[in-house]
Design a protein around this motif. Structure first.
Motif, PDB file in Angstrom:
ATOM      1  N   ARG A 228      -7.218   0.664   2.184  1.00  0.00           N
ATOM      2  CA  ARG A 228      -6.388   1.246   3.163  1.00  0.00           C
ATOM      3  C   ARG A 228      -5.554   0.476   3.938  1.00  0.00           C
ATOM      4  NH1 ARG A 228     -11.182   5.870   4.318  1.00  0.00           N
ATOM      5  NH2 ARG A 228     -10.991   6.897   2.591  1.00  0.00           N
ATOM      6  N   SER A 229      -6.112  -0.435   4.552  1.00  0.00           N
ATOM      7  CA  SER A 229      -5.024  -1.170   5.531  1.00  0.00           C
ATOM      8  C   SER A 229      -4.023  -1.905   4.801  1.00  0.00           C
ATOM      9  CB  SER A 229      -6.115  -2.244   6.248  1.00  0.00           C
ATOM     10  OG  SER A 229      -6.354  -3.222   5.392  1.00  0.00           O
ATOM     11  N   ARG A 230      -4.401  -2.107   3.590  1.00  0.00           N
ATOM     12  CA  ARG A 230      -3.531  -2.860   2.699  1.00  0.00           C
ATOM     13  C   ARG A 230      -2.376  -2.009   1.886  1.00  0.00           C
ATOM     14  NH1 ARG A 230      -6.779  -7.595  -0.546  1.00  0.00           N
ATOM     15  NH2 ARG A 230      -7.387  -8.639   1.266  1.00  0.00           N
ATOM     16  N   TYR A 231      -3.024  -0.915   1.161  1.00  0.00           N
ATOM     17  CA  TYR A 231      -2.050  -0.115   0.411  1.00  0.00           C
ATOM     18  C   TYR A 231      -2.056   1.744   0.949  1.00  0.00           C
ATOM     19  CZ  TYR A 231      -3.398  -3.790  -2.346  1.00  0.00           C
ATOM     20  OH  TYR A 231      -3.459  -5.149  -2.951  1.00  0.00           O
ATOM     21  N   LEU A 232      -2.537   1.766   2.147  1.00  0.00           N
ATOM     22  CA  LEU A 232      -2.403   3.298   2.690  1.00  0.00           C
ATOM     23  C   LEU A 232      -3.291   3.927   1.762  1.00  0.00           C
ATOM     24  CD1 LEU A 232       1.404   3.417   4.001  1.00  0.00           C
ATOM     25  CD2 LEU A 232      -0.714   2.716   5.168  1.00  0.00           C
ATOM     26  N   ALA A 233      -2.724   5.258   1.423  1.00  0.00           N
ATOM     27  CA  ALA A 233      -3.781   6.072   0.871  1.00  0.00           C
ATOM     28  C   ALA A 233      -3.854   6.076  -0.622  1.00  0.00           C
ATOM     29  CB  ALA A 233      -3.554   7.569   1.191  1.00  0.00           C
ATOM     30  N   ALA A 234      -2.839   5.489  -1.341  1.00  0.00           N
ATOM     31  CA  ALA A 234      -2.535   5.395  -2.746  1.00  0.00           C
ATOM     32  C   ALA A 234      -3.724   4.545  -3.427  1.00  0.00           C
ATOM     33  CB  ALA A 234      -1.285   5.022  -3.147  1.00  0.00           C
ATOM     34  N   VAL A 235      -4.404   5.158  -4.472  1.00  0.00           N
ATOM     35  CA  VAL A 235      -5.562   4.637  -5.180  1.00  0.00           C
ATOM     36  C   VAL A 235      -4.909   4.128  -6.810  1.00  0.00           C
ATOM     37  CG1 VAL A 235      -7.827   4.533  -6.176  1.00  0.00           C
ATOM     38  CG2 VAL A 235      -7.165   5.625  -3.907  1.00  0.00           C
ATOM     39  N   GLN A 236      -4.764   2.954  -6.789  1.00  0.00           N
ATOM     40  CA  GLN A 236      -4.127   2.620  -8.172  1.00  0.00           C
ATOM     41  C   GLN A 236      -5.076   1.467  -8.786  1.00  0.00           C
ATOM     42  OE1 GLN A 236      -0.140   1.378  -7.943  1.00  0.00           O
ATOM     43  NE2 GLN A 236       0.624   3.417  -6.978  1.00  0.00           N
ATOM     44  N   PRO A 237      -4.924   1.434 -10.223  1.00  0.00           N
ATOM     45  CA  PRO A 237      -5.986   0.348 -10.863  1.00  0.00           C
ATOM     46  C   PRO A 237      -5.852  -0.981 -10.370  1.00  0.00           C
ATOM     47  CG  PRO A 237      -5.066   2.103 -12.436  1.00  0.00           C
ATOM     48  CD  PRO A 237      -4.304   2.456 -10.933  1.00  0.00           C
ATOM     49  N   ALA A 238      -4.442  -1.507 -10.622  1.00  0.00           N
ATOM     50  CA  ALA A 238      -4.174  -2.778 -10.327  1.00  0.00           C
ATOM     51  C   ALA A 238      -4.797  -3.559  -8.890  1.00  0.00           C
ATOM     52  CB  ALA A 238      -2.974  -3.320 -10.461  1.00  0.00           C
ATOM     53  N   PRO A 239      -4.325  -2.730  -7.868  1.00  0.00           N
ATOM     54  CA  PRO A 239      -4.693  -3.332  -6.567  1.00  0.00           C
ATOM     55  C   PRO A 239      -6.277  -2.986  -6.207  1.00  0.00           C
ATOM     56  CG  PRO A 239      -3.254  -1.343  -6.150  1.00  0.00           C
ATOM     57  CD  PRO A 239      -3.172  -1.569  -7.708  1.00  0.00           C
ATOM     58  N   VAL A 240      -6.944  -1.665  -6.722  1.00  0.00           N
ATOM     59  CA  VAL A 240      -8.272  -1.644  -6.540  1.00  0.00           C
ATOM     60  C   VAL A 240      -9.114  -2.893  -7.353  1.00  0.00           C
ATOM     61  CG1 VAL A 240     -10.067  -0.052  -7.044  1.00  0.00           C
ATOM     62  CG2 VAL A 240      -8.032   0.723  -6.036  1.00  0.00           C
ATOM     63  N   LEU A 241      -8.889  -3.058  -8.370  1.00  0.00           N
ATOM     64  CA  LEU A 241      -9.445  -3.845  -9.319  1.00  0.00           C
ATOM     65  C   LEU A 241      -9.182  -5.447  -8.572  1.00  0.00           C
ATOM     66  CD1 LEU A 241      -8.716  -2.500 -12.843  1.00  0.00           C
ATOM     67  CD2 LEU A 241     -10.851  -2.357 -11.526  1.00  0.00           C
ATOM     68  N   ASP A 242      -8.238  -5.541  -8.202  1.00  0.00           N
ATOM     69  CA  ASP A 242      -7.852  -6.988  -7.554  1.00  0.00           C
ATOM     70  C   ASP A 242      -8.834  -7.241  -6.526  1.00  0.00           C
ATOM     71  OD1 ASP A 242      -6.399  -9.372  -6.963  1.00  0.00           O
ATOM     72  OD2 ASP A 242      -6.122  -8.410  -5.151  1.00  0.00           O
ATOM     73  N   LEU A 243      -9.031  -6.062  -5.602  1.00  0.00           N
ATOM     74  CA  LEU A 243      -9.801  -6.205  -4.409  1.00  0.00           C
ATOM     75  C   LEU A 243     -11.163  -6.412  -4.619  1.00  0.00           C
ATOM     76  CD1 LEU A 243     -10.115  -6.236  -1.375  1.00  0.00           C
ATOM     77  CD2 LEU A 243      -9.865  -3.591  -1.509  1.00  0.00           C
ATOM     78  N   VAL A 244     -11.826  -5.495  -5.645  1.00  0.00           N
ATOM     79  CA  VAL A 244     -13.146  -5.569  -5.966  1.00  0.00           C
ATOM     80  C   VAL A 244     -13.639  -6.604  -7.051  1.00  0.00           C
ATOM     81  CG1 VAL A 244     -13.409  -3.099  -5.323  1.00  0.00           C
ATOM     82  CG2 VAL A 244     -13.079  -3.722  -7.727  1.00  0.00           C
ATOM     83  N   LEU A 245     -12.633  -6.995  -7.986  1.00  0.00           N
ATOM     84  CA  LEU A 245     -12.953  -8.009  -8.834  1.00  0.00           C
ATOM     85  C   LEU A 245     -12.664  -9.508  -8.458  1.00  0.00           C
ATOM     86  CD1 LEU A 245     -12.276  -6.157 -12.290  1.00  0.00           C
ATOM     87  CD2 LEU A 245     -14.500  -6.332 -11.106  1.00  0.00           C
ATOM     88  N   ALA A 246     -11.300  -9.718  -8.139  1.00  0.00           N
ATOM     89  CA  ALA A 246     -10.761 -10.839  -8.082  1.00  0.00           C
ATOM     90  C   ALA A 246     -10.292 -11.528  -6.848  1.00  0.00           C
ATOM     91  CB  ALA A 246      -9.560 -11.063  -9.027  1.00  0.00           C
ATOM     92  N   ASP A 247     -10.220 -10.816  -5.847  1.00  0.00           N
ATOM     93  CA  ASP A 247     -10.014 -11.137  -4.488  1.00  0.00           C
ATOM     94  C   ASP A 247     -10.594 -12.248  -3.827  1.00  0.00           C
ATOM     95  OD1 ASP A 247      -9.213 -11.451  -1.761  1.00  0.00           O
ATOM     96  OD2 ASP A 247      -8.729  -9.448  -1.553  1.00  0.00           O
ATOM     97  N   PRO A 248     -10.201 -13.588  -3.724  1.00  0.00           N
ATOM     98  CA  PRO A 248     -11.107 -14.602  -3.269  1.00  0.00           C
ATOM     99  C   PRO A 248     -11.388 -14.504  -1.776  1.00  0.00           C
ATOM    100  CG  PRO A 248      -8.890 -15.381  -3.324  1.00  0.00           C
ATOM    101  CD  PRO A 248      -8.840 -13.944  -3.889  1.00  0.00           C
ATOM    102  N   THR A 249     -10.990 -13.602  -1.058  1.00  0.00           N
ATOM    103  CA  THR A 249     -11.304 -13.417   0.507  1.00  0.00           C
ATOM    104  C   THR A 249     -12.182 -12.370   0.608  1.00  0.00           C
ATOM    105  OG1 THR A 249      -9.518 -11.926   0.798  1.00  0.00           O
ATOM    106  CG2 THR A 249      -8.962 -14.331   1.208  1.00  0.00           C
TER     107      THR A 249
END
Length: 779
Positions: free
Chosen positions: A657-678
Motif C-alpha cells: 500500500r505504501s508503494r502502490y496505494l490501493a490498486a492490486v495488480q498482478p505484476a507489482p504484487v508478484l514482484d513483492l512476494v516473489l522477487a523483491d530482494p528487500t
C-alpha cells in the motif's frame, strides 16, 4: 541476630536440631542463615521458594523448552530448597581431608587391580566379586591406559544422630551432581547475594577453574580440544552435562559425533575431522567402546580404547575406574589404608546392613520449615602432583521415606545448596592461571559437529513451520469472524483450507467441505489439542532446542522458554473457543518472531547460526511457494482475490500500500512476494539467503548446492518478468501455480541434498509433514 541470642521459637523442635546446640543457642555455622531467616518478612521464604521455582522453569533444570514441564503440568525433576545446608570451616576441613585420603586410596587400588594385582594375591581384596563385576574391564588392563586411572571422585555421605558423617557409597566412574551443585549456587546467589557476603560462603568457581585446568594438563598437546561424552538428551544427566561443558570449556558430544582413526579420536564437523585430545566421560565405562567392551552399545566409539592405549586420547575417568565402587573394595578400605598408607581411614563407612537414622535439616515446604533427612555428595579432583582438591560445597538432597542413600541420585527430588564457611582470606583465593602459548585468532564457521548442525537446521525448519501454520490459521479466523461471508470470502477460505490441508493441519475431507460450515472451525480447534498438529510441533521444537541447549546463552534460553510457555499455555486454553484460538496463534507468532530475533542478535555468525537460518529459509521458501500456488489457482477474473491473499500471507500488505496505494495488480504484487530482494518474506529473498549460507558453509561461492539455490532464485524472478511483460498480466498469472509447485518440490530436493552432504552420519531420516514419525534426529 546477635551471636549469643537465643534461637527463634521453633514451630517444631526437631526442625532446629541442625541449627541449635544443646544450650538452645544458634550454632556458629548457622548464625548467618538464622539471621537471614529471622529478617525475612512474613511469607518471605515462600516468596523466595517461588522465585527459585520460576528461575528453574525459565533457564534451569526444569526448563525443557517447551515440554509439559515448561507449562507447569509436570513436576520439575529437581527443586532447589531456599534453605541451604551449612558446614563450618572446621567440619568441612575434616570431611575434605577424609575424602582426599579416600581418593588417594582408591586410586592406588585401581592401579593395582589393572596392574600387578598384588592386593588380590595377598587376600586384602576378595578376588571373586571383583572378577565377577561387570565394571571390571579386562581390556583396560593389558596394556594399561596411560595416565592416572582416577582423576575425580564423588562420595555420598549421611550424618547420624551422633553427628558423625559416614560414607554410604563411592562414585568413581561418572560422578554426577557437580553441575547441579553449581546451578543451585548460581540460583541462590542471584536471589540472596547479601546472605553470601554476610555468611562468608566459600565460592565454587575456583574448584571448577582447577577442574578445567586439570583437564587441560591431561593432554599432551598445548591448547587441547576437550570433549564431554554424553548419552544424549534422553539421559537424566543431560542438563548437567550441558552445564559442565559450558563451565569446563568442553565440546558436548555424543558417541556418533566421534570416530577413531589411526590411533586418534576425531570430532565429525562440517569442516572435516577435528582431533579430540581429552574425553571427559559422562557414560558408563563398559559402554565407551563397542569394539572391545559392550558390542551392543550405541553410546560409545569403536576403537576408543585402542586410541587411548597409544596416547592418542586421554579418557577421564579411566573406563575401568567404575569397579572402585565395588562393595568388596569398600569393605576392604580400612585395612587397605593401614596396609598402603599406615593410616587409619579418616572417613568411616556405613557398615552393610547397618541401619542409620540420618540427621535432619530445616527444609521449606508448603507448610513452612519442616525437618527432613539429608544425604550429602562431595566431589574431589586430582591436581598435578597427585594431590586432591575437594569442592568447598556439594550437593545435598532430601531423602524420601525409605530411600536408600547408596542408590545414587534419583531422577527427581529436592536439592540444597551446601555452604562451606570461610575462616581466612586465603580460603577465597583461586588457583593460578594455567600458562599457555598465545592463541592464534580463529573465526572458523564450520567447526561445528554435524549432529548439532542437523539439529539446528531442523529447529529452524520447525519454528518456521509453526509460524506458517499460525499465519494460515489467523487468516482463516479473520474471515470466519466477519459474520456474513461474501463470495470472495468463501473463495479465499477454500484456498486457505487447501493450504491448511497441504500443511497437514486439517484433513482433505475438511478442506473439500463448504468453508462456511462447522467442519473447518472444529478441525482448527482440534489441531490445538494435545498430541495434535500445533502441540506436536512444539514438542518437536522442544526436543531439538534441548539437544542444542549448549549453543544458547542463558539469556537466549530464558527468553525462548518464556515465549514457548506463553504459547503452549495459550494452546491449552483454546478448547472450543475461536477467540482463544486467535490469542494462541498470536502467541505462536510471538514465539517464532522471538526465536528469529534472539538468534539474529545473540548468535555469532558461525556454523550454528548459519544452519539455524538455513533451515528457516528452506522452510519459508517451500511453504510460501506451495501457499502461493494454492491462492493463485483462480480464473483470471478472480485473480485479484488471490493476489490480496498472497500479500496477507506474506505479511506485505503495508509495504504494498505504501508503494502502490490501493490498486492490486498482478505484476507489482508478484514482484513483492516473489522477487523483491528487500522483502524478507519474498521467495527470491529466501534463495538469496540460502546461497549466502551455503557459500559460507562450503567455503566458496560457486559450490554446487549454492548454484542450485541460485538457479531457483532465477526461476522465481523469471516468473515475475513474464507476468510484467505480458499484455494480459492476469492471464499470465494463472499459469504460475504449477511452476511454483515445482519450485517447492525442488526446494525439498535441495534440503535432501543438504542433509546428505552434511548430516549423512545421522541414522534417523527426516520427513516433511506433521505426521512424520522420524521428522527430526533422534537424541
Amino acid at each position: 541476630m546477635p551471636p549469643d541470642a537465643p534461637a527463634p521459637a521453633p514451630p517444631a523442635a526437631s526442625v532446629w536440631d541442625e541449627m541449635v546446640d544443646g544450650q538452645g543457642r544458634v550454632r556458629p555455622a548457622w548464625r548467618g542463615v538464622a539471621a537471614l531467616l529471622a529478617s525475612l518478612p512474613e511469607g518471605g521464604l515462600a516468596t523466595r521458594a517461588l522465585r527459585l521455582e520460576r528461575a528453574l522453569a525459565e533457564d534451569g533444570v526444569a526448563a525443557l523448552l517447551p515440554s509439559e514441564r515448561a507449562s507447569g503440568r509436570v513436576e520439575p525433576p529437581w527443586r532447589c530448597d531456599p534453605v541451604p545446608l551449612v558446614l563450618g570451616a572446621t567440619e568441612f576441613a575434616r570431611l575434605a581431608e577424609g575424602l582426599a585420603q579416600r581418593a588417594r586410596l582408591l586410586a592406588e587400588v585401581l592401579e593395582d587391580l589393572y596392574g600387578p594385582q598384588r592386593l588380590l594375591a595377598e587376600g586384602l581384596i576378595a578376588p571373586a566379586p571383583i572378577f565377577a563385576d561387570l565394571a571390571f574391564l579386562r581390556p583396560c588392563r593389558a596394556p594399561p591406559l596411560p595416565g592416572p586411572r582416577l582423576a575425580m571422585l564423588a562420595c555420598d555421605l549421611v550424618r547420624g544422630a551422633d553427628g558423625v558423617w559416614r560414607v554410604v557409597a563411592d562414585r568413581p566412574g561418572v560422578p554426577a551432581g557437580a553441575g547441579l551443585a553449581r546451578e543451585n549456587r548460581r540460583l541462590l546467589a542471584s536471589l540472596a547475594p547479601e546472605a553470601f557476603r554476610f555468611a562468608r560462603v566459600r565460592e565454587l568457581r575456583p574448584f571448577f577453574e582447577a577442574w578445567a585446568d586439570s583437564l587441560q594438563r591431561a593432554a599432551a598437546e598445548a591448547n587441547p580440544r576437550i570433549a564431554l561424552l554424553t548419552a544424549g538428551t534422553a539421559h537424566e544427566a543431560w542438563f548437567e552435562h550441558v552445564l559442565l561443558a559450558r563451565d569446563l570449556g568442553c565440546v558436548l558430544v555424543e558417541g556418533a559425533d566421534l570416530t577413531a582413526r589411526d590411533g586418534r579420536v576425531f570430532l565429525k564437523t562440517l569442516k572435516g575431522l577435528m582431533p579430540i585430545d581429552v574425553i571427559l566421560r559422562g557414560i558408563e565405562g563398559r559402554l565407551v567402546d563397542p569394539l572391545e567392551l559392550a558390542p551392543d552399545s550405541l553410546l560409545g566409539v569403536a576403537g576408543l580404547l585402542d586410541a587411548a592405549r597409544t596416547g592418542g586420547v586421554r579418557i577421564v575417568n579411566d573406563p575401568g575406574s567404575d569397579v572402585a565402587a565395588s562393595p568388596a573394595i569398600a569393605a576392604a578400605l580400612p585395612r587397605l589404608a593401614e596396609h598402603l598408607f599406615g593410616e587409619a581411614l579418616a572417613l568411616p563407612a556405613l557398615r552393610p546392613g547397618e541401619a542409620i537414622t540420618p540427621s535432619v535439616a530445616p527444609t521449606f515446604e508448603a507448610a513452612g520449615l519442616v525437618p527432613r533427612p539429608l544425604a550429602l555428595r562431595l566431589f574431589a579432583i586430582r591436581e598435578p602432583g597427585g594431590t586432591w582438591r575437594v569442592m568447598p560445597g556439594g550437593l545435598a538432597r532430601v531423602l524420601e521415606p525409605s530411600a536408600d542413600p547408596a542408590r545414587g541420585l534419583p531422577e527427581r527430588g529436592v536439592a540444597k545448596d551446601v555452604w562451606v564457611l570461610a575462616e581466612e582470606e586465603s580460603d577465597l583465593i583461586g588457583p593460578p592461571a594455567l600458562a599457555a602459548p598465545p592463541l592464534a585468532i580463529r573465526r572458523a564457521s564450520a567447526e561445528l559437529p554435524s549432529r548439532v548442525a542437523d539439529d539446528l537446521y531442523w529447529l529452524g525448519r520447525y519454528v518456521e513451520r509453526l509460524e506458517n501454520a499460525a499465519r494460515l490459521i489467523r487468516a482463516v479466523l479473520v474471515r470466519l469472524g466477519r459474520g456474513s461471508l461474501l463470495p470472495r470470502d468463501l473463495a479465499e477460505l477454500r484456498a486457505l483450507a487447501a493450504c491448511l490441508a497441504e500443511a497437514g493441519l486439517i484433513g482433505a475431507e475438511v478442506a473439500a467441505a463448504p468453508p462456511d460450515g462447522a467442519l473447518l472451525p472444529r478441525a482448527l480447534l482440534s489441531a490445538c489439542r494435545p498430541h495434535h498438529s500445533l502441540p506436536d510441533l512444539f514438542e518437536r521444537i522442544g526436543r531439538l532446542a534441548r539437544a542444542v541447549r549448549d549453543r544458547f546463552t542463558a539469556d537466549m534460553w530464558a527468553t525462548l522458554a518464556h515465549l514457548s510457555a506463553e504459547a503452549r499455555g495459550a494452546l491449552e486454553r483454546v478448547e472450543r473457543d475461536l477467540e482463544l484460538l486467535a490469542e494462541a496463534t498470536a502467541a505462536c507468532l510471538r514465539f517464532s518472531a522471538g526465536m528469529a530475533g534472539i538468534a539474529a542478535e545473540n548468535m555469532v555468525r558461525g556454523g550454528g547460526w548459519m544452519f539455524l537460518d538455513l533451515g528457516r529459509r528452506i522452510e519459508r521458501a517451500a511453504n510460501t511457494a506451495r501457499d502461493l500456488a494454492r491462492v493463485l489457482d483462480l480464473p483470471p477474473a478472480r485473480i485479484e482475490s488471490g493476489l490480496a491473499l498472497a500479500l496477507e500471507l506474506c505479511d506485505s500488505l503495508i509495504t504494498y500500500r505504501s508503494r502502490y496505494l490501493a490498486a492490486v495488480q498482478p505484476a507489482p504484487v508478484l514482484d513483492l512476494v516473489l522477487a523483491d530482494p528487500t522483502n524478507p518474506r519474498a521467495i527470491a529473498f529466501q534463495f538469496a539467503q540460502i546461497v549466502e549460507r551455503l557459500s559460507e558453509v562450503q567455503g566458496l561461492p560457486e559450490g554446487d548446492l549454492a548454484q542450485a539455490a541460485r538457479g531457483l532464485r532465477a526461476e522465481v524472478e523469471a516468473m515475475v518478468e513474464r507476468v510484467a511483460a505480458s499484455a494480459e498480466p492476469a492471464v499470465e498469472a494463472v499459469f504460475l501455480p504449477e511452476p511454483l509447485r515445482a519450485v517447492a518440490e525442488r526446494t525439498a530436493a535441495l534440503s535432501e541434498a543438504i542433509a546428505r552432504r552434511y548430516f549423512s552420519h545421522v541414522p534417523a531420516s527426516h520427513a516433511v509433514g506433521f505426521g512424520a514419525e522420524s521428522a527430526e534426529p533422534m537424541g
